[in-house]
Design a protein around this motif. Sequence first.
Motif, mmCIF file in Angstrom:
data_model
loop_
_atom_site.group_PDB
_atom_site.id
_atom_site.type_symbol
_atom_site.label_atom_id
_atom_site.label_comp_id
_atom_site.label_asym_id
_atom_site.label_seq_id
_atom_site.Cartn_x
_atom_site.Cartn_y
_atom_site.Cartn_z
ATOM 1 N N SER A 94 0.724 -1.207 -0.014
ATOM 2 C CA SER A 94 -0.041 0.061 0.036
ATOM 3 C C SER A 94 0.832 1.420 -0.083
ATOM 4 C CB SER A 94 -0.881 -0.104 1.391
ATOM 5 O OG SER A 94 0.000 0.211 2.558
ATOM 6 N N GLY A 95 2.005 1.159 0.430
ATOM 7 C CA GLY A 95 2.867 2.259 0.530
ATOM 8 C C GLY A 95 3.067 2.806 2.021
ATOM 9 N N GLY A 96 2.426 2.361 3.045
ATOM 10 C CA GLY A 96 2.270 2.972 4.118
ATOM 11 C C GLY A 96 3.666 2.888 4.842
ATOM 12 N N PHE A 97 4.333 1.560 4.648
ATOM 13 C CA PHE A 97 5.529 1.212 5.409
ATOM 14 C C PHE A 97 6.487 1.975 5.152
ATOM 15 C CE2 PHE A 97 9.471 -1.092 5.824
ATOM 16 C CZ PHE A 97 9.394 -1.328 7.155
ATOM 17 N N GLN A 98 6.832 2.148 3.584
ATOM 18 C CA GLN A 98 7.858 3.052 3.194
ATOM 19 C C GLN A 98 7.636 4.547 3.361
ATOM 20 O OE1 GLN A 98 6.226 0.495 1.295
ATOM 21 N NE2 GLN A 98 7.925 -0.802 1.160
ATOM 22 N N VAL A 99 6.338 4.885 3.329
ATOM 23 C CA VAL A 99 6.222 6.210 3.792
ATOM 24 C C VAL A 99 6.811 6.636 5.269
ATOM 25 C CG1 VAL A 99 4.546 8.029 4.658
ATOM 26 C CG2 VAL A 99 4.254 7.041 2.281
ATOM 27 N N MET A 100 6.514 5.731 6.151
ATOM 28 C CA MET A 100 7.118 5.711 7.448
ATOM 29 C C MET A 100 8.420 5.627 7.445
ATOM 30 S SD MET A 100 4.243 6.256 8.871
ATOM 31 C CE MET A 100 2.477 6.275 8.219
ATOM 32 N N SER A 101 8.975 4.717 6.596
ATOM 33 C CA SER A 101 10.518 4.337 6.699
ATOM 34 C C SER A 101 11.518 5.270 5.779
ATOM 35 C CB SER A 101 10.795 2.805 6.590
ATOM 36 O OG SER A 101 10.314 2.467 5.210
ATOM 37 N N LEU A 102 10.941 5.768 4.648
ATOM 38 C CA LEU A 102 11.894 6.358 3.872
ATOM 39 C C LEU A 102 11.385 7.768 3.693
ATOM 40 C CD1 LEU A 102 11.769 3.669 1.084
ATOM 41 C CD2 LEU A 102 13.706 4.007 2.610
ATOM 42 N N ALA A 103 10.252 8.087 3.778
ATOM 43 C CA ALA A 103 9.918 9.777 3.334
ATOM 44 C C ALA A 103 10.504 10.760 4.188
ATOM 45 C CB ALA A 103 8.356 9.709 3.051
ATOM 46 N N GLU A 104 10.467 11.778 3.847
ATOM 47 C CA GLU A 104 11.078 12.843 4.631
ATOM 48 C C GLU A 104 9.684 13.753 4.991
ATOM 49 O OE1 GLU A 104 13.907 14.681 2.418
ATOM 50 O OE2 GLU A 104 15.188 12.831 1.948
ATOM 51 N N LEU A 105 9.982 14.357 6.395
ATOM 52 C CA LEU A 105 8.993 15.324 6.730
ATOM 53 C C LEU A 105 7.716 14.611 6.775
ATOM 54 C CD1 LEU A 105 10.643 18.415 5.092
ATOM 55 C CD2 LEU A 105 10.762 17.783 7.645
ATOM 56 N N ARG A 106 7.214 13.574 7.357
ATOM 57 C CA ARG A 106 5.939 13.092 7.203
ATOM 58 C C ARG A 106 5.138 13.744 8.240
ATOM 59 N NH1 ARG A 106 9.545 9.210 8.128
ATOM 60 N NH2 ARG A 106 8.979 9.067 10.575
ATOM 61 N N LYS A 107 3.768 13.881 7.837
ATOM 62 C CA LYS A 107 2.615 14.568 8.642
ATOM 63 C C LYS A 107 1.471 13.496 8.648
ATOM 64 C CE LYS A 107 0.001 18.599 9.639
ATOM 65 N NZ LYS A 107 -0.429 19.951 9.192
ATOM 66 N N LEU A 108 1.432 12.939 9.787
ATOM 67 C CA LEU A 108 0.220 12.073 9.847
ATOM 68 C C LEU A 108 -0.854 12.527 10.353
ATOM 69 C CD1 LEU A 108 -0.458 8.786 9.855
ATOM 70 C CD2 LEU A 108 0.388 8.987 12.199
ATOM 71 N N SER A 109 -2.152 12.460 10.020
ATOM 72 C CA SER A 109 -3.397 12.627 10.099
ATOM 73 C C SER A 109 -4.457 11.640 9.901
ATOM 74 C CB SER A 109 -3.803 14.009 9.560
ATOM 75 O OG SER A 109 -4.409 13.581 8.123
ATOM 76 N N GLU A 110 -5.750 11.939 10.472
ATOM 77 C CA GLU A 110 -6.834 10.965 10.153
ATOM 78 C C GLU A 110 -7.065 10.723 8.692
ATOM 79 O OE1 GLU A 110 -9.834 8.117 11.174
ATOM 80 O OE2 GLU A 110 -8.467 9.428 12.536
#
Length: 376
Positions: A94-110
Amino acid sequence: MVQRFRFDLKATDGRARTGVIATPRGEIRTPAFMPVGTAGTVKAMLPEQVRATGADIVLGNTYHLMLRPTAERIARLGGLHRFMNWDRPILTDSGGFQVMSLAELRKLSEKGVQFRSHIDGSRHELTPERSMEIQRLLGSDIVMCFDECPALPADEARVAESMRLSMRWAARSKEAFGDRPGHALFGIQQGGVTQELRAESAEALTAIGFDGYAIGGLAVGEGQEAMFGVLEYAPDMLPEGRPRYLMGVGKPDDIVGAVARGVDMMDCVLPTRSGRTGQAWTRRGQVNIKNARHADDPRPLDENCTCPACRHYSRAYLHHVFRAGEMISGMLLTWHNLHYFQSLMAGMRDAIAEGRFDGWQAQFHSDRAQGDIEPL
């Protein structure tokens, strides 16, 4: 009429299972190991070579493909199967794991996750709805729900909060996926290493209803003992008549232990990554081809292996081309590793079908305990 996704459980031996997943693009024999083709290629391998190792399905990556070359471009060019010249089933994460592990400056919301690309810093947003859209554009046969996966160890409150968010995202993923005959949507169980949270997650996913169920949030730093502890109960919480997929696993003994505990599918970059770094996996354990002991050794990596690296090349040659930085080194070692992993799966499928899985497992551990052959 398009053939629908179907799972036929053929035999069990203890908690180990063997069966067949039927898709319009071909059957997937389980237990199944899925080589990882992150960016539309299983590194150092041609698609027909991947198939020759015994692979029925490969994995593609939503995060990487959405950034480069983009899902829209792949769709214009006929979908991921045509694009990468693989005509059999593809599962996309789904891309979720890579967003958490690779991406920069993440902003998580509902709503989802806003992030900057690790490639060029461009801004993107990934939501359950956007993840489903990307995977539809790619044309993958098995689609994964968008989820959040906190790295372990994490405190229980953080794991619980993350799991419940993932369950809300699972419901949105199911709605956005819609009715797509011939394509399957898998839910992902979360809950860290806490049995009550795993049970809550499994109940929520089962109520939503999916074609298959993944066990997520493991192989992220918790260690084998903790992972096996979760696998003592987690697979049995999921519907018996649906495939069970353990994400991101793993080493051969992890795979065997997971199958013994009721897992049907798994994936890992290990055989391909190891191949590029001079590591070979054999029935007698791991071989580091970089070591000087191999420089004059005319023997194959494994005399019982039928892969091209073992049939046609010596340890001395594999040592030489790795030391010389030649591309053929990664190609041959990757082919060998994928062949070994697929041979492992075939051996387990036969053993489960014939009711001799305990004996097979004992022989597997006995062979590995011997270690590599003695140096000349």
